[in-house]
Design a protein around this motif. Structure first.
Motif, PDB file in Angstrom:
ATOM      1  N   LEU A   1      11.107  13.951  10.352  1.00  0.00           N
ATOM      2  CA  LEU A   1       9.751  13.577  10.005  1.00  0.00           C
ATOM      3  C   LEU A   1       9.811  12.445   8.983  1.00  0.00           C
ATOM      4  CD1 LEU A   1       6.734  14.569  10.113  1.00  0.00           C
ATOM      5  CD2 LEU A   1       7.309  16.018   8.164  1.00  0.00           C
ATOM      6  N   LEU A   2       8.967  11.445   9.181  1.00  0.00           N
ATOM      7  CA  LEU A   2       8.856  10.368   8.203  1.00  0.00           C
ATOM      8  C   LEU A   2       7.551  10.553   7.456  1.00  0.00           C
ATOM      9  CD1 LEU A   2      10.066   7.783   7.014  1.00  0.00           C
ATOM     10  CD2 LEU A   2       8.680   6.523   8.663  1.00  0.00           C
ATOM     11  N   LEU A   3       7.627  10.594   6.160  1.00  0.00           N
ATOM     12  CA  LEU A   3       6.475  10.789   5.294  1.00  0.00           C
ATOM     13  C   LEU A   3       6.187   9.502   4.550  1.00  0.00           C
ATOM     14  CD1 LEU A   3       4.536  12.706   3.590  1.00  0.00           C
ATOM     15  CD2 LEU A   3       6.450  12.833   2.002  1.00  0.00           C
ATOM     16  N   ALA A   4       4.919   9.129   4.511  1.00  0.00           N
ATOM     17  CA  ALA A   4       4.486   7.998   3.694  1.00  0.00           C
ATOM     18  C   ALA A   4       3.421   8.492   2.728  1.00  0.00           C
ATOM     19  CB  ALA A   4       3.908   6.884   4.561  1.00  0.00           C
ATOM     20  N   LEU A   5       3.536   8.121   1.478  1.00  0.00           N
ATOM     21  CA  LEU A   5       2.520   8.405   0.477  1.00  0.00           C
ATOM     22  C   LEU A   5       1.824   7.092   0.135  1.00  0.00           C
ATOM     23  CD1 LEU A   5       4.570  10.785  -1.807  1.00  0.00           C
ATOM     24  CD2 LEU A   5       2.557  11.394  -0.493  1.00  0.00           C
ATOM     25  N   THR A   6       0.508   7.097   0.283  1.00  0.00           N
ATOM     26  CA  THR A   6      -0.276   5.902  -0.007  1.00  0.00           C
ATOM     27  C   THR A   6      -1.497   6.305  -0.822  1.00  0.00           C
ATOM     28  OG1 THR A   6      -1.537   6.127   2.056  1.00  0.00           O
ATOM     29  CG2 THR A   6       0.435   4.756   2.136  1.00  0.00           C
ATOM     30  N   GLY A   7      -2.126   5.314  -1.434  1.00  0.00           N
ATOM     31  CA  GLY A   7      -3.391   5.578  -2.108  1.00  0.00           C
ATOM     32  C   GLY A   7      -4.474   5.832  -1.066  1.00  0.00           C
ATOM     33  N   THR A   8      -5.550   6.443  -1.481  1.00  0.00           N
ATOM     34  CA  THR A   8      -6.603   6.790  -0.523  1.00  0.00           C
ATOM     35  C   THR A   8      -7.256   5.557   0.098  1.00  0.00           C
ATOM     36  OG1 THR A   8      -8.178   7.024  -2.338  1.00  0.00           O
ATOM     37  CG2 THR A   8      -7.143   9.040  -1.512  1.00  0.00           C
ATOM     38  N   HIS A   9      -7.229   4.440  -0.591  1.00  0.00           N
ATOM     39  CA  HIS A   9      -7.840   3.217  -0.067  1.00  0.00           C
ATOM     40  C   HIS A   9      -6.811   2.112   0.150  1.00  0.00           C
ATOM     41  CE1 HIS A   9     -11.740   4.978  -0.648  1.00  0.00           C
ATOM     42  NE2 HIS A   9     -11.419   5.260  -1.895  1.00  0.00           N
ATOM     43  N   ALA A  10      -5.558   2.497   0.281  1.00  0.00           N
ATOM     44  CA  ALA A  10      -4.484   1.515   0.454  1.00  0.00           C
ATOM     45  C   ALA A  10      -4.643   0.779   1.777  1.00  0.00           C
ATOM     46  CB  ALA A  10      -3.125   2.200   0.418  1.00  0.00           C
TER      47      ALA A  10
ATOM     48  N   GLY B   1       0.783  -1.227   0.000  1.00  0.00           N
ATOM     49  CA  GLY B   1       0.000   0.000   0.000  1.00  0.00           C
ATOM     50  C   GLY B   1       0.815   1.278   0.000  1.00  0.00           C
ATOM     51  N   VAL B   2       2.127   1.188   0.223  1.00  0.00           N
ATOM     52  CA  VAL B   2       2.972   2.377   0.287  1.00  0.00           C
ATOM     53  C   VAL B   2       3.535   2.660  -1.109  1.00  0.00           C
ATOM     54  CG1 VAL B   2       5.055   3.409   1.290  1.00  0.00           C
ATOM     55  CG2 VAL B   2       3.549   1.984   2.709  1.00  0.00           C
ATOM     56  N   ASP B   3       3.307   3.885  -1.578  1.00  0.00           N
ATOM     57  CA  ASP B   3       3.839   4.302  -2.874  1.00  0.00           C
ATOM     58  C   ASP B   3       5.230   4.911  -2.737  1.00  0.00           C
ATOM     59  OD1 ASP B   3       1.498   3.564  -4.266  1.00  0.00           O
ATOM     60  OD2 ASP B   3       0.548   5.453  -3.705  1.00  0.00           O
ATOM     61  N   GLY B   4       5.520   5.449  -1.567  1.00  0.00           N
ATOM     62  CA  GLY B   4       6.829   6.040  -1.336  1.00  0.00           C
ATOM     63  C   GLY B   4       6.926   6.568   0.074  1.00  0.00           C
ATOM     64  N   CYS B   5       8.154   6.746   0.527  1.00  0.00           N
ATOM     65  CA  CYS B   5       8.372   7.343   1.838  1.00  0.00           C
ATOM     66  C   CYS B   5       9.672   8.127   1.814  1.00  0.00           C
ATOM     67  CB  CYS B   5       8.351   6.305   2.952  1.00  0.00           C
ATOM     68  SG  CYS B   5       9.657   5.085   2.896  1.00  0.00           S
TER      69      CYS B   5
ATOM     70  N   GLY C   1      10.737   4.725  -3.232  1.00  0.00           N
ATOM     71  CA  GLY C   1       9.394   4.397  -3.694  1.00  0.00           C
ATOM     72  C   GLY C   1       9.283   4.608  -5.181  1.00  0.00           C
ATOM     73  N   HIS C   2       8.086   4.370  -5.695  1.00  0.00           N
ATOM     74  CA  HIS C   2       7.914   4.435  -7.142  1.00  0.00           C
ATOM     75  C   HIS C   2       7.057   5.617  -7.597  1.00  0.00           C
ATOM     76  CE1 HIS C   2       4.506   2.072  -5.621  1.00  0.00           C
ATOM     77  NE2 HIS C   2       3.835   2.631  -6.596  1.00  0.00           N
ATOM     78  N   ILE C   3       6.738   6.532  -6.701  1.00  0.00           N
ATOM     79  CA  ILE C   3       5.926   7.682  -7.080  1.00  0.00           C
ATOM     80  C   ILE C   3       6.819   8.811  -7.612  1.00  0.00           C
ATOM     81  CG2 ILE C   3       5.876   8.717  -4.780  1.00  0.00           C
ATOM     82  CD1 ILE C   3       2.887   9.386  -5.396  1.00  0.00           C
ATOM     83  N   GLU C   4       6.387   9.421  -8.687  1.00  0.00           N
ATOM     84  CA  GLU C   4       7.139  10.512  -9.298  1.00  0.00           C
ATOM     85  C   GLU C   4       7.107  11.742  -8.384  1.00  0.00           C
ATOM     86  OE1 GLU C   4       6.771  13.049 -13.384  1.00  0.00           O
ATOM     87  OE2 GLU C   4       6.254  10.915 -13.454  1.00  0.00           O
ATOM     88  N   ASP C   5       8.168  12.499  -8.364  1.00  0.00           N
ATOM     89  CA  ASP C   5       8.280  13.734  -7.583  1.00  0.00           C
ATOM     90  C   ASP C   5       8.172  13.509  -6.074  1.00  0.00           C
ATOM     91  OD1 ASP C   5       8.581  15.281  -9.911  1.00  0.00           O
ATOM     92  OD2 ASP C   5       6.409  15.501 -10.118  1.00  0.00           O
ATOM     93  N   LEU C   6       8.580  12.371  -5.599  1.00  0.00           N
ATOM     94  CA  LEU C   6       8.499  12.059  -4.177  1.00  0.00           C
ATOM     95  C   LEU C   6       9.279  13.066  -3.328  1.00  0.00           C
ATOM     96  CD1 LEU C   6       7.626  10.245  -1.856  1.00  0.00           C
ATOM     97  CD2 LEU C   6       9.526   8.731  -2.407  1.00  0.00           C
ATOM     98  N   GLN C   7      10.460  13.451  -3.783  1.00  0.00           N
ATOM     99  CA  GLN C   7      11.262  14.399  -3.014  1.00  0.00           C
ATOM    100  C   GLN C   7      10.538  15.738  -2.885  1.00  0.00           C
ATOM    101  OE1 GLN C   7      15.414  14.563  -3.877  1.00  0.00           O
ATOM    102  NE2 GLN C   7      15.692  16.494  -2.798  1.00  0.00           N
ATOM    103  N   THR C   8       9.885  16.182  -3.936  1.00  0.00           N
ATOM    104  CA  THR C   8       9.139  17.437  -3.900  1.00  0.00           C
ATOM    105  C   THR C   8       7.986  17.350  -2.909  1.00  0.00           C
ATOM    106  OG1 THR C   8       9.715  17.853  -6.199  1.00  0.00           O
ATOM    107  CG2 THR C   8       7.859  19.102  -5.304  1.00  0.00           C
ATOM    108  N   PHE C   9       7.253  16.239  -2.909  1.00  0.00           N
ATOM    109  CA  PHE C   9       6.181  16.034  -1.938  1.00  0.00           C
ATOM    110  C   PHE C   9       6.736  16.093  -0.510  1.00  0.00           C
ATOM    111  CE2 PHE C   9       3.796  13.706  -5.357  1.00  0.00           C
ATOM    112  CZ  PHE C   9       2.659  14.506  -5.340  1.00  0.00           C
TER     113      PHE C   9
END
Length: 121
Positions: free
Chosen positions: A91-100, A18-22, A37-45
């Motif tokens: 800070l630890l950031l996780a990017l996930t889908g809304t229903h992950a 469920g994690v797209d990037g951290c 992770g595999h999400i584009e622009d993760l560093q910017t997020f």
């Protein structure tokens, strides 16, 4: 050596279901120490997400009765940002889908282990 362990831990966390990037971000500077992770622009997020946390820090006295902030979750139309403190000033950031489907109890345990590595640097 410790930096390698830190990178490996973040890489492993980015592979969780469920994690797209951290990313591990220095709160005050917004500097990303490492991201995976595999999400584009993760560093910017990750850099921008630290602003959310700094906003809370500025407004913390208004929320004092609730205690320390343990996590912040921002749900957007196309994804969710979850932020947790991870060591002093980090800070630890996780990017996930809304229903992950993510095991957040496991994630928190890994975050504590990562915080221990951060504190050891």
């Amino acid at each position: 050596m410790k930096e390698t362990l830190l990178r490996n831990a973040i890489n492993e966390m980015a592979q969780a279901p469920g994690v797209d990037g951290c990313a591990l971000v220095e709160i005050d500077a917004g500097m990303v120490w490492h991201h995976a992770g595999h999400i584009e622009d993760l560093q910017t997020f990750a850099e921008a997400a630290s602003d959310y946390w700094r906003l809370h820090n500025r407004l913390a006295p208004q929320f004092e009765r609730l205690g320390d902030l343990r996590a912040s979750i921002m749900v957007h139309a196309k994804g969710r940002l979850t932020m947790l403190p991870c060591g002093k000033g980090m800070l630890l950031l996780a990017l996930t889908g809304t229903h992950a489907v993510t095991d957040w109890a496991q994630w928190q345990q890994q975050t504590r282990q990562l915080a221990t590595l951060v504190e050891g640097l």
